[in-house]
Motif scaffolding. Structure first.
Motif, short mmCIF file in Angstrom:
data_model
loop_
_atom_site.label_atom_id
_atom_site.label_comp_id
_atom_site.label_asym_id
_atom_site.label_seq_id
_atom_site.Cartn_x
_atom_site.Cartn_y
_atom_site.Cartn_z
N ALA A 82 8.21 5.79 0.40
CA ALA A 82 7.03 5.00 0.75
C ALA A 82 6.48 4.28 -0.48
O ALA A 82 6.44 4.83 -1.57
CB ALA A 82 5.94 5.90 1.32
N THR A 83 6.08 3.04 -0.25
CA THR A 83 5.48 2.20 -1.28
C THR A 83 4.16 1.66 -0.76
O THR A 83 4.08 1.22 0.38
CB THR A 83 6.42 1.02 -1.63
OG1 THR A 83 7.68 1.54 -2.03
CG2 THR A 83 5.84 0.16 -2.74
N ALA A 84 3.15 1.70 -1.61
CA ALA A 84 1.83 1.19 -1.24
C ALA A 84 1.66 -0.23 -1.77
O ALA A 84 2.02 -0.52 -2.91
CB ALA A 84 0.74 2.09 -1.80
N LEU A 85 1.11 -1.09 -0.93
CA LEU A 85 0.83 -2.48 -1.32
C LEU A 85 -0.62 -2.80 -0.99
O LEU A 85 -1.09 -2.51 0.11
CB LEU A 85 1.72 -3.45 -0.54
CG LEU A 85 3.23 -3.28 -0.66
CD1 LEU A 85 3.93 -4.16 0.36
CD2 LEU A 85 3.68 -3.60 -2.06
N LEU A 86 -1.31 -3.40 -1.92
CA LEU A 86 -2.67 -3.88 -1.71
C LEU A 86 -2.67 -5.35 -2.12
O LEU A 86 -2.42 -5.68 -3.28
CB LEU A 86 -3.67 -3.10 -2.56
CG LEU A 86 -5.11 -3.59 -2.54
CD1 LEU A 86 -5.73 -3.49 -1.15
CD2 LEU A 86 -5.95 -2.82 -3.54
N ILE A 87 -2.91 -6.22 -1.14
CA ILE A 87 -2.83 -7.66 -1.39
C ILE A 87 -4.07 -8.31 -0.80
O ILE A 87 -4.45 -8.02 0.33
CB ILE A 87 -1.55 -8.26 -0.76
CG1 ILE A 87 -0.32 -7.59 -1.36
CG2 ILE A 87 -1.51 -9.77 -0.93
CD1 ILE A 87 0.99 -7.97 -0.69
N GLN A 88 -4.68 -9.20 -1.54
CA GLN A 88 -5.81 -9.96 -1.03
C GLN A 88 -5.30 -11.17 -0.27
O GLN A 88 -4.34 -11.82 -0.69
CB GLN A 88 -6.71 -10.44 -2.16
CG GLN A 88 -7.63 -9.38 -2.72
CD GLN A 88 -8.55 -9.96 -3.75
OE1 GLN A 88 -8.11 -10.27 -4.84
NE2 GLN A 88 -9.82 -10.09 -3.42
N GLY A 89 -5.95 -11.47 0.85
CA GLY A 89 -5.58 -12.66 1.59
C GLY A 89 -6.07 -12.60 3.02
O GLY A 89 -6.79 -11.70 3.41
N GLU A 90 -5.65 -13.58 3.78
CA GLU A 90 -5.95 -13.61 5.21
C GLU A 90 -4.99 -12.63 5.87
O GLU A 90 -3.79 -12.65 5.63
CB GLU A 90 -5.76 -15.04 5.75
CG GLU A 90 -6.31 -15.24 7.13
CD GLU A 90 -5.41 -14.68 8.23
OE1 GLU A 90 -5.94 -14.04 9.16
OE2 GLU A 90 -4.19 -14.88 8.16
N THR A 91 -5.49 -11.74 6.69
CA THR A 91 -4.75 -10.57 7.13
C THR A 91 -3.44 -10.89 7.84
O THR A 91 -2.37 -10.46 7.40
CB THR A 91 -5.63 -9.66 7.99
OG1 THR A 91 -6.82 -9.35 7.26
CG2 THR A 91 -4.91 -8.36 8.32
N ALA A 92 -3.48 -11.61 8.95
CA ALA A 92 -2.25 -11.86 9.72
C ALA A 92 -1.22 -12.62 8.89
O ALA A 92 -0.04 -12.26 8.88
CB ALA A 92 -2.56 -12.60 11.01
N ASP A 93 -1.65 -13.65 8.18
CA ASP A 93 -0.71 -14.43 7.36
C ASP A 93 -0.08 -13.57 6.28
O ASP A 93 1.11 -13.67 6.00
CB ASP A 93 -1.42 -15.62 6.70
CG ASP A 93 -1.72 -16.74 7.68
OD1 ASP A 93 -1.15 -16.75 8.79
OD2 ASP A 93 -2.54 -17.61 7.33
#
Length: 146
Positions: A82-93
């Protein structure tokens, strides 16, 4: 197999992660846990200085990072990759872009089960992902069924 599991870190997250873990275990799949954080505000209509806004955003991102890492740790404790990702942005896109980038075989998202009026006014992330995804999407109902 590669699973991209999108979570919003609400009370619904546990149901989504549990379902994804069951699938990953059965299929020996790799799991990417994705939390899409709110994008940077383009306009702040408050009388506070920009430093206080940056401090607030930074604090929220640190908290979300800790939460998504803890979820990945729990999956690894169960023997999953498992790898965790945290990304800022518009959710669906952002979900769709990450699915493409990771060459995901399936996207797992939750559905809060809000009414038609909410979907009409606000939209639905799961519906947006379903509509545009190039891979299968599993929508996990997280609301109580009445």
């Amino acid at each position: 197999m590669r699973l991209l599991v999108s979570v919003d870190l609400s009370e619904s997250t546990e149901k989504i992660v549990d379902k994804a873990a069951a699938i990953a275990t059965a299929l020996s799949a790799q799991v990417w846990l994705l939390h899409v954080a709110a994008p940077e505000p383009e306009f702040v209509g408050l009388d506070v200085g920009p430093q206080s806004v940056r401090d607030s955003v930074s604090k929220a991102l640190r908290k979300e990072h800790t939460q998504i890492q803890a979820l990945a740790d729990r999956l690894r404790d169960r023997g999953l990759e498992a790898t965790a990702l945290l990304i800022q942005g518009e959710t669906a896109d952002t979900i769709l872009k990450e699915a493409t980038r990771l060459d995901a075989d399936m996207i797992v998202v939750g559905s809060h089960g809000r009414g038609r009026m909410h979907q009409l006014l606000v939209g639905s992330i799961s519906a947006g992902v379903l509509k545009a995804s190039k891979c299968p999407v599993l929508v996990v109902p997280t609301h109580e069924r009445g």
